[in-house]
Motif scaffolding. Structure first.
Motif, mmCIF file in Angstrom:
data_model
loop_
_atom_site.group_PDB
_atom_site.id
_atom_site.type_symbol
_atom_site.label_atom_id
_atom_site.label_comp_id
_atom_site.label_asym_id
_atom_site.label_seq_id
_atom_site.Cartn_x
_atom_site.Cartn_y
_atom_site.Cartn_z
ATOM 1 N N UNK A 131 20.414 -20.460 74.919
ATOM 2 C CA UNK A 131 21.761 -20.497 74.199
ATOM 3 C C UNK A 131 22.784 -21.055 72.276
ATOM 4 N N UNK A 132 21.129 -21.418 72.654
ATOM 5 C CA UNK A 132 21.303 -21.902 70.758
ATOM 6 C C UNK A 132 21.432 -20.878 69.833
ATOM 7 N N UNK A 133 20.442 -20.225 70.365
ATOM 8 C CA UNK A 133 19.723 -18.351 69.683
ATOM 9 C C UNK A 133 21.066 -17.105 70.061
ATOM 10 N N UNK A 134 21.782 -17.615 70.584
ATOM 11 C CA UNK A 134 22.483 -16.745 71.561
ATOM 12 C C UNK A 134 24.470 -16.596 70.817
ATOM 13 N N UNK A 135 23.454 -18.358 70.848
ATOM 14 C CA UNK A 135 25.438 -18.893 69.465
ATOM 15 C C UNK A 135 25.219 -17.774 68.485
ATOM 16 N N UNK A 136 23.723 -18.337 67.597
ATOM 17 C CA UNK A 136 23.366 -18.005 66.231
ATOM 18 C C UNK A 136 23.971 -16.746 65.866
ATOM 19 N N UNK A 137 23.264 -15.314 67.584
ATOM 20 C CA UNK A 137 23.550 -14.269 67.099
ATOM 21 C C UNK A 137 24.125 -13.937 67.884
ATOM 22 N N UNK A 138 25.362 -14.232 67.536
ATOM 23 C CA UNK A 138 27.035 -14.802 68.736
ATOM 24 C C UNK A 138 27.563 -13.131 68.881
ATOM 25 N N UNK A 139 27.379 -11.941 67.175
ATOM 26 C CA UNK A 139 27.980 -11.066 67.235
ATOM 27 C C UNK A 139 27.255 -9.567 68.174
ATOM 28 N N UNK A 140 25.864 -10.174 67.430
ATOM 29 C CA UNK A 140 25.935 -8.434 68.844
ATOM 30 C C UNK A 140 24.702 -9.397 69.709
ATOM 31 N N UNK A 141 24.898 -10.300 70.500
ATOM 32 C CA UNK A 141 24.667 -10.553 71.521
ATOM 33 C C UNK A 141 25.569 -10.516 72.484
ATOM 34 N N UNK A 142 27.117 -11.602 71.810
ATOM 35 C CA UNK A 142 27.918 -11.728 72.730
ATOM 36 C C UNK A 142 29.241 -11.466 72.546
ATOM 37 N N UNK A 143 29.340 -10.211 71.641
ATOM 38 C CA UNK A 143 30.019 -9.281 71.673
ATOM 39 C C UNK A 143 31.176 -8.880 72.575
ATOM 40 N N UNK A 144 30.593 -8.639 74.053
ATOM 41 C CA UNK A 144 31.340 -8.537 75.204
ATOM 42 C C UNK A 144 31.378 -9.557 76.157
ATOM 43 N N UNK A 145 30.543 -10.473 76.249
ATOM 44 C CA UNK A 145 31.310 -10.938 76.963
ATOM 45 C C UNK A 145 29.740 -12.140 76.547
ATOM 46 N N UNK A 146 30.235 -13.362 77.203
ATOM 47 C CA UNK A 146 29.490 -15.262 76.267
ATOM 48 C C UNK A 146 28.274 -14.765 77.726
ATOM 49 N N UNK A 147 28.238 -16.373 77.954
ATOM 50 C CA UNK A 147 27.196 -16.903 78.379
ATOM 51 C C UNK A 147 27.121 -18.170 79.745
ATOM 52 N N UNK A 148 28.540 -18.592 79.972
ATOM 53 C CA UNK A 148 29.267 -19.361 80.822
ATOM 54 C C UNK A 148 28.445 -19.993 81.785
ATOM 55 N N UNK A 149 27.274 -18.870 82.214
ATOM 56 C CA UNK A 149 25.826 -19.245 83.371
ATOM 57 C C UNK A 149 25.040 -19.696 82.951
ATOM 58 N N UNK A 150 24.344 -19.441 82.275
ATOM 59 C CA UNK A 150 23.941 -20.119 80.875
ATOM 60 C C UNK A 150 24.108 -21.210 81.060
#
Length: 509
Positions: A356-375
């Motif tokens: 979860x921390x990694x995705x937040x830090x790399x949000x521009x590439x990982x979460x441009x189109x959808x988030x991580x609500x299930x994580x």
């Protein structure tokens, strides 16, 4: 869509630029049965170069061997698979390439080991040609995801209509088999992740009973529901591939002391539809008249061959879905933590919280189109007692109170329903758009029972599949039924054209 990779990842996943020198292959190929395994492997690799790296750029394959001849020549021609090429979903470990689950967090996950199912495949004479794209983290990161997209592999395109979705999470495996990038592929399923992409890409997909195939060294979601399974162009090929990958694994207790056959292809054709009672799940066919027309033709084909069809009106106990979701959230945190903690590399996330921390830090590439609500929900799902109660309820409702009860109450051996409707237009901004009223796969997924999908025709040249369900451990019998239907099927099965979808020209009156 370009593949979103760091410089290090580009080196890790380098595939040949030789596609520029490869002439456009035919849309469909027939490999001569007399062709050597090495010749066949080279043909498949050239198609990946021309149609995945270049051409329509399907993004079905993340990494592969561009020169597989020498590896193919080393395989015993008298082995079970005799050098047949297989692509592996990139949440299953292989010794040659990193196993990423589609996430930039695992681009350096080079374990240099084979998952037991891959080791079994090699021992049976299978040639591992490469790794396939997938819905990132097997589509368990967010409710707003677009199936077939991963930060590592981009968006997988459906070869039947490249502007349309390949479904998930085994999207790359489904698209690759349809595009004839290999003899077969291996996918994984928690709930629909083999059968949906198989149906939508117009191929055969088989989700075996949970426990036939090891899950060790496979990036997990759920110890209750996860399994790997074959994705092929025929039922016979699925049975052959299942025979190769199935096996007991001391590290996966679900595989111990199960009623596993020596193989799943011997005697596959020794089955007649004559007199076989099959339950037809009428309320699970959805509200599309065109899909019901295709389904009715498939039913008529089986009835003409002697099958006894029994219409069933059944409403699923929806408590099953809520309890199963609780199970998935609890087990995701638990199982993902165990897997990540076991990895041999450095600088990798070691639990779901670190992902979860990694995705937040790399949000521009990982979460441009959808988030991580299930994580995030899984990370907070920690009530052990609630989980255990939900697991007992979900498995009981799906198995004993749904599938087993339907078999017994209607005196039927099998159940059938459409797998899914036709594929939808891919939309990274708004996410998936599929008709949830179609299909009956969840009870089999939740209870761990076998589920086979076989192409049954098309709607506007877009493939749709027919699902077959049987009791737990009746995997061979379900495969026999699917092969019997395949033999009497009268519908025309569409071939990929690698173009954007256009309305077929209507026939003149």
């Amino acid at each position: 869509m370009p593949r979103l990779l760091s410089a290090a990842a580009l080196l890790a996943f380098a595939t040949p630029l030789a596609a520029q020198a490869v002439s456009e292959p035919p849309v469909s190929i027939q490999i001569d049965k007399a062709a050597s395994a090495a010749d066949s492997a080279e043909i498949y690799a050239s198609r990946i170069a021309a149609l995945d790296d270049a051409g329509p750029v399907l993004n079905a394959v993340i990494a592969y061997d561009p020169a597989p001849r020498s590896a193919a020549e080393e395989i015993n021609a008298n082995s079970m698979l005799a050098g047949r090429t297989v692509l592996i979903k990139d949440n299953i470990e292989t010794r040659e390439w990193p196993t990423t689950a589609g996430s930039l967090a695992l681009v350096d996950n080079r374990t240099e080991r084979d998952a037991p199912l891959v080791a079994n495949l090699r021992a049976a004479g299978g040639l591992v040609l490469g790794k396939t794209n997938l819905s990132e983290w097997a589509n368990i990161r967010s409710n707003g995801s677009t199936s077939g997209w991963s930060a590592v592999g981009g968006l997988t395109r459906n070869p039947h209509a490249i502007d349309r979705n390949a479904c998930g999470s085994s999207s790359g495996s489904g698209a690759a088999v349809a595009a004839q990038f290999a003899w077969a592929a291996i996918g994984t399923e928690t709930n629909g992740s083999i059968t949906c992409p198989a149906s939508i890409n117009g191929i055969v997909g088989f989700k075996p009973s949970v426990g036939l195939v090891s899950r060790t060294h496979v990036v997990p979601i759920s110890s209750t529901q996860d399994t790997a399974g074959p994705m092929t162009r025929t039922v016979a090929d699925a049975a052959l591939l299942l025979s190769a990958i199935a096996g007991e694994d001391a590290a996966d207790t679900a595989t111990i002391n199960v009623p596993r056959r020596a193989d799943y292809f011997s005697g596959l054709g020794d089955f007649s539809l004559d007199g076989v009672r099959i339950g037809v799940m009428r309320k699970q066919t959805g509200n599309r008249a065109d899909l019901n027309t295709v389904f009715d033709q498939a039913l008529a084909d089986m009835e003409a061959a002697g099958a006894v069809l029994v219409d069933i009106e059944f409403d699923v106990n929806e408590q099953m879905y809520g309890d199963s979701f609780t199970v998935l959230m609890f087990e995701l945190r638990e199982e993902m933590g165990k897997y990540l903690a076991s990895l041999p590399g450095d600088d990798l996330p070691r639990n779901l919280a670190e992902l979860i921390v990694f995705n937040n830090f790399n949000a521009a590439k990982e979460m441009r189109w959808f988030g991580q609500d299930l994580f995030e929900l899984a990370e907070s799902t920690t009530d052990q007692a609630a989980y255990e109660k939900a697991r007992v309820n979900a498995v009981r409702i799906a198995g004993a109170e749904t599938l087993d009860a339907l078999f017994a109450e209607h005196d039927v051996r099998f159940l059938v329903a459409p797998t899914r409707g036709p594929t939808w237009t891919s939309d990274l901004v708004n996410g998936d758009n599929f008709n949830g009223s179609i299909g009956f796969g969840s009870p089999a997924a939740i209870a761990g029972y076998p589920h086979l999908t076989v192409p049954m025709g098309a709607i506007e040249q877009l493939p749709v599949g027919l699902s077959f369900f049987g009791a737990k451990w009746e995997d061979f019998e379900v495969l026999q039924l699917g092969a019997a239907y395949e033999a009497v099927r009268t519908a025309e099965i569409p071939q990929p054209n690698f173009k954007r979808w256009e309305p077929p020209v209507a026939a003149e009156d």
